[in-house]
Design a protein around this motif. Structure first.
Motif, PDB file in Angstrom:
ATOM      1  N   VAL A 229       0.705  -1.263   0.089  1.00 55.37           N
ATOM      2  CA  VAL A 229      -0.086  -0.079   0.192  1.00 55.37           C
ATOM      3  C   VAL A 229       0.899   1.302  -0.048  1.00 55.37           C
ATOM      4  O   VAL A 229       0.725   2.114  -0.763  1.00 55.37           O
ATOM      5  CB  VAL A 229      -1.041  -0.031   1.261  1.00 55.37           C
ATOM      6  N   THR A 230       1.897   1.236   0.847  1.00 54.10           N
ATOM      7  CA  THR A 230       2.990   2.431   0.668  1.00 54.10           C
ATOM      8  C   THR A 230       3.424   2.695  -0.615  1.00 54.10           C
ATOM      9  O   THR A 230       3.706   3.689  -1.037  1.00 54.10           O
ATOM     10  CB  THR A 230       3.768   2.197   1.955  1.00 54.10           C
ATOM     11  N   LEU A 231       3.976   1.411  -1.302  1.00 51.94           N
ATOM     12  CA  LEU A 231       4.396   1.803  -2.506  1.00 51.94           C
ATOM     13  C   LEU A 231       3.301   2.149  -3.697  1.00 51.94           C
ATOM     14  O   LEU A 231       3.808   3.082  -4.369  1.00 51.94           O
ATOM     15  CB  LEU A 231       4.775   0.204  -3.074  1.00 51.94           C
ATOM     16  N   GLY A 232       2.149   1.854  -3.267  1.00 50.04           N
ATOM     17  CA  GLY A 232       1.086   2.395  -4.284  1.00 50.04           C
ATOM     18  C   GLY A 232       1.058   3.994  -3.974  1.00 50.04           C
ATOM     19  O   GLY A 232       0.883   4.647  -4.949  1.00 50.04           O
ATOM     20  N   TRP A 233       1.136   4.576  -2.953  1.00 50.61           N
ATOM     21  CA  TRP A 233       0.949   5.996  -2.588  1.00 50.61           C
ATOM     22  C   TRP A 233       2.276   6.740  -3.226  1.00 50.61           C
ATOM     23  O   TRP A 233       2.167   7.910  -3.734  1.00 50.61           O
ATOM     24  CB  TRP A 233       0.772   6.069  -1.290  1.00 50.61           C
ATOM     25  N   ALA A 234       3.364   6.049  -2.885  1.00 52.60           N
ATOM     26  CA  ALA A 234       4.624   6.771  -3.396  1.00 52.60           C
ATOM     27  C   ALA A 234       4.697   6.880  -5.029  1.00 52.60           C
ATOM     28  O   ALA A 234       4.936   7.869  -5.488  1.00 52.60           O
ATOM     29  CB  ALA A 234       5.674   5.862  -2.821  1.00 52.60           C
ATOM     30  N   PHE A 235       3.974   5.688  -5.347  1.00 48.04           N
ATOM     31  CA  PHE A 235       4.268   5.855  -7.130  1.00 48.04           C
ATOM     32  C   PHE A 235       3.219   6.643  -7.890  1.00 48.04           C
ATOM     33  O   PHE A 235       3.524   7.252  -8.574  1.00 48.04           O
ATOM     34  CB  PHE A 235       4.092   4.335  -7.673  1.00 48.04           C
ATOM     35  N   ARG A 236       2.186   6.787  -6.786  1.00 43.35           N
ATOM     36  CA  ARG A 236       0.964   7.421  -7.390  1.00 43.35           C
ATOM     37  C   ARG A 236       1.457   8.982  -7.246  1.00 43.35           C
ATOM     38  O   ARG A 236       1.289  10.046  -8.216  1.00 43.35           O
ATOM     39  CB  ARG A 236      -0.322   7.457  -6.624  1.00 43.35           C
ATOM     40  N   HIS A 237       2.065   9.401  -6.381  1.00 46.61           N
ATOM     41  CA  HIS A 237       2.605  10.710  -5.988  1.00 46.61           C
ATOM     42  C   HIS A 237       3.844  11.120  -7.067  1.00 46.61           C
ATOM     43  O   HIS A 237       3.657  12.115  -7.647  1.00 46.61           O
ATOM     44  CB  HIS A 237       3.493  10.677  -4.610  1.00 46.61           C
ATOM     45  N   LEU A 238       4.596  10.031  -7.182  1.00 54.41           N
ATOM     46  CA  LEU A 238       5.670  10.184  -8.412  1.00 54.41           C
ATOM     47  C   LEU A 238       5.191  10.332 -10.025  1.00 54.41           C
ATOM     48  O   LEU A 238       5.572  11.164 -10.717  1.00 54.41           O
ATOM     49  CB  LEU A 238       6.795   9.215  -8.125  1.00 54.41           C
ATOM     50  N   ALA A 239       4.099   9.679 -10.060  1.00 54.99           N
ATOM     51  CA  ALA A 239       3.474   9.718 -11.460  1.00 54.99           C
ATOM     52  C   ALA A 239       2.835  10.981 -11.460  1.00 54.99           C
ATOM     53  O   ALA A 239       2.598  11.667 -12.674  1.00 54.99           O
ATOM     54  CB  ALA A 239       2.316   8.744 -11.475  1.00 54.99           C
ATOM     55  N   MET A 240       2.288  11.609 -10.561  1.00 57.51           N
ATOM     56  CA  MET A 240       1.617  13.078 -10.543  1.00 57.51           C
ATOM     57  C   MET A 240       2.397  14.398 -10.202  1.00 57.51           C
ATOM     58  O   MET A 240       1.966  15.287 -10.612  1.00 57.51           O
ATOM     59  CB  MET A 240       0.637  13.040  -9.414  1.00 57.51           C
ATOM     60  N   ASN A 241       3.683  13.999 -10.037  1.00 63.39           N
ATOM     61  CA  ASN A 241       4.590  15.022  -9.692  1.00 63.39           C
ATOM     62  C   ASN A 241       5.946  14.607 -10.301  1.00 63.39           C
ATOM     63  O   ASN A 241       6.918  14.295  -9.770  1.00 63.39           O
ATOM     64  CB  ASN A 241       4.891  15.124  -8.082  1.00 63.39           C
ATOM     65  N   PRO A 242       5.870  14.821 -11.566  1.00 68.67           N
ATOM     66  CA  PRO A 242       7.236  14.578 -12.394  1.00 68.67           C
ATOM     67  C   PRO A 242       8.550  15.066 -11.910  1.00 68.67           C
ATOM     68  O   PRO A 242       9.718  14.621 -12.019  1.00 68.67           O
ATOM     69  CB  PRO A 242       6.919  14.828 -13.873  1.00 68.67           C
ATOM     70  N   ASP A 243       8.563  16.283 -11.292  1.00 69.49           N
ATOM     71  CA  ASP A 243       9.425  17.051 -11.035  1.00 69.49           C
ATOM     72  C   ASP A 243      10.112  16.399  -9.747  1.00 69.49           C
ATOM     73  O   ASP A 243      11.337  15.942  -9.919  1.00 69.49           O
ATOM     74  CB  ASP A 243       9.500  18.224 -10.302  1.00 69.49           C
ATOM     75  N   ASP A 244       9.497  15.876  -8.889  1.00 68.11           N
ATOM     76  CA  ASP A 244       9.763  14.816  -7.694  1.00 68.11           C
ATOM     77  C   ASP A 244      10.676  13.566  -8.158  1.00 68.11           C
ATOM     78  O   ASP A 244      11.534  12.999  -7.819  1.00 68.11           O
ATOM     79  CB  ASP A 244       8.881  14.656  -6.667  1.00 68.11           C
ATOM     80  N   ARG A 245       9.734  13.101  -9.457  1.00 70.01           N
ATOM     81  CA  ARG A 245      10.391  11.584  -9.897  1.00 70.01           C
ATOM     82  C   ARG A 245      11.534  11.988 -10.503  1.00 70.01           C
ATOM     83  O   ARG A 245      12.443  11.139 -10.510  1.00 70.01           O
ATOM     84  CB  ARG A 245       9.162  11.306 -10.841  1.00 70.01           C
ATOM     85  N   ASP A 246      11.924  13.073 -11.361  1.00 68.35           N
ATOM     86  CA  ASP A 246      12.855  13.372 -12.060  1.00 68.35           C
ATOM     87  C   ASP A 246      14.194  13.555 -11.142  1.00 68.35           C
ATOM     88  O   ASP A 246      15.265  13.175 -11.322  1.00 68.35           O
ATOM     89  CB  ASP A 246      12.937  14.492 -12.828  1.00 68.35           C
ATOM     90  N   ARG A 247      13.915  14.026  -9.914  1.00 70.19           N
ATOM     91  CA  ARG A 247      14.902  14.495  -8.737  1.00 70.19           C
ATOM     92  C   ARG A 247      15.400  12.846  -8.478  1.00 70.19           C
ATOM     93  O   ARG A 247      16.732  12.749  -8.108  1.00 70.19           O
ATOM     94  CB  ARG A 247      14.305  15.277  -7.624  1.00 70.19           C
ATOM     95  N   LEU A 248      14.531  12.087  -8.090  1.00 70.74           N
ATOM     96  CA  LEU A 248      14.841  10.639  -7.720  1.00 70.74           C
ATOM     97  C   LEU A 248      15.860  10.107  -8.678  1.00 70.74           C
ATOM     98  O   LEU A 248      16.679   9.102  -8.400  1.00 70.74           O
ATOM     99  CB  LEU A 248      13.825   9.839  -7.131  1.00 70.74           C
TER     100      LEU A 248
END
Length: 399
Positions: free
Chosen positions: A247-266
């Protein structure tokens, strides 16, 4: 939320509300709902179901979770104050709980968990590689649920070939109760218990290098642990260790899918992943621990009686602005982050080191092969309220 009559009475300083905290809602709703509720009503009586007290701020949550003498773990679901089951060690108190924790702690220590890292990474990499060429998936079903379940099977000593069966049981046991018909959930739990009892018999006859084999050698107050205790321990591992990580993975990946700037930083700096994980666990705190009042007490204006149940929604506590600046903002570089996503006090999650490692490796391996992804525009994401989790998470990417 509305007020209604109830057999319990609250003092004037303790509000009386009534709302169904288990409802299925659009994704993200419950975190906002709990944040608003905690700020307006940090302590209240919820008359939903059998009625129970709710502590919905950070300081109050700490007080409840760190006081096992007043707030017992013998019952952990507010709608089930007199359970016929006893999951070990979560539902034990006092010396019995402490002795079990002492026996189990070495097997979940940072060094013990780190020895599992290579196998965990192999499992994560294999799953991501199997998905990368597809260009889309349901992240929850195709990765987030498979990944921790396969690790769990290896940890306790079951072959990975049994993964499909355990996935079926897991879904029925953890999500079947969302409907009015609990028959599938009860049946699944009975079948899991039967499989664990068979495994215990196998390991007593032929021990191996797995957690169940080691647990068979435990002694409590000079006596060997019983098969019933071992099965109860296995059921806790099954219930607590699988859903929380997925479940925690689900929320993390939903956030990163919706916030590409955060995803690009990681993606560009994987060294930020551990910090991001801590923020995801804070902002998306999914667990609502329950406690049973052991002695009459006056708690911040709420007259709690022995036998009453108390709910501690961590989603409310972790978005308490008095504990976290800009509490509703997800900041993957947040530095002061004293979250209690793993609980607090003597019952703090024993598997926290393993959970952190699983989350870290999952984010590293996924973004190594699939660095850019999105949620389809027509996706209808829903979340459950009991354990705040996504039902599905469709993702798509260029192959």
């Amino acid at each position: 939320m509305t007020s209604t009559d109830t057999s319990k009475s609250a003092a004037p300083s303790c509000p009386v509300l009534n709302f169904d905290y288990t409802e299925l809602k659009p994704a993200g709703t419950w975190f906002e709902k709990w944040a608003e509720t905690g700020q307006e009503y940090p302590y209240f009586l919820n008359q939903f179901g059998q009625g129970f007290w709710t502590v919905a701020n950070y300081q109050g949550a700490l007080e409840v979770l760190q006081d096992p003498h007043t707030f017992s773990s013998s019952a952990i679901y507010v709608q089930d104050p007199n359970p016929v089951y006893k999951w070990i060690p979560e539902m034990l108190d006092g010396d019995e709980h402490r002795r079990w924790r002492q026996l189990l702690a070495p097997h979940f220590s940072p060094s013990a968990v780190q020895r599992m890292a290579e196998r965990i990474r192999e499992r994560a990499r294999g799953l991501v590689e199997s998905l990368a060429e597809r260009g889309s998936c349901d992240f929850m079903a195709d990765f987030a649920q498979l990944y921790p379940t396969s690790i769990f099977l290896e940890l306790i000593g079951l072959p990975v070939e049994e993964l499909p069966q355990f996935m079926e049981w897991e879904h029925a046991a953890l999500h079947g109760g969302q409907s009015d018909d609990n028959d599938a959930m009860i049946s699944a739990m009975m079948m899991v218990a039967e499989r664990f009892n068979a495994l215990i018999a196998e390991r007593r006859a032929e021990p191996r290098d797995d957690l169940f084999s080691k647990a068979i050698g435990f002694e409590i107050d000079g006596r060997p642990v019983t098969d019933e205790e071992l099965c109860s321990f296995g059921l806790l591992m099954f219930l607590a260790g699988l859903d929380t990580v997925s479940v925690t993975l689900g929320w993390a990946f939903r956030h990163l899918a919706m916030n590409p700037d955060d995803r690009d930083r990681l993606v560009s700096d994987p060294g930020l992943i551990p910090n991001a994980i801590e923020e995801f666990m804070r902002a998306y705190a999914i667990v609502i621990p329950g406690r049973k009042v052991a002695v009459d007490t006056e708690f911040h204006g709420c007259p709690m009686k022995a036998g009453d149940m108390v709910s501690v929604p961590l989603a409310a506590a972790m978005r308490d602005p008095e504990a976290f600046p800009d509490a509703s903002t997800i900041d993957i570089t947040r530095t002061r982050n004293n979250h209690i996503a793993f609980g607090a006090g003597p019952h703090r999650c024993l598997g926290s080191h393993l959970a952190r490692l699983e989350l870290k490796i999952a984010l590293e391996e996924w973004h190594r092969l699939i660095p850019d992804y999105a949620i389809p525009a027509d996706a209808n994401l829903l979340e459950t309220g009991l354990t705040i989790g996504l039902e599905t998470l469709p993702l798509e990417w260029n192959r």
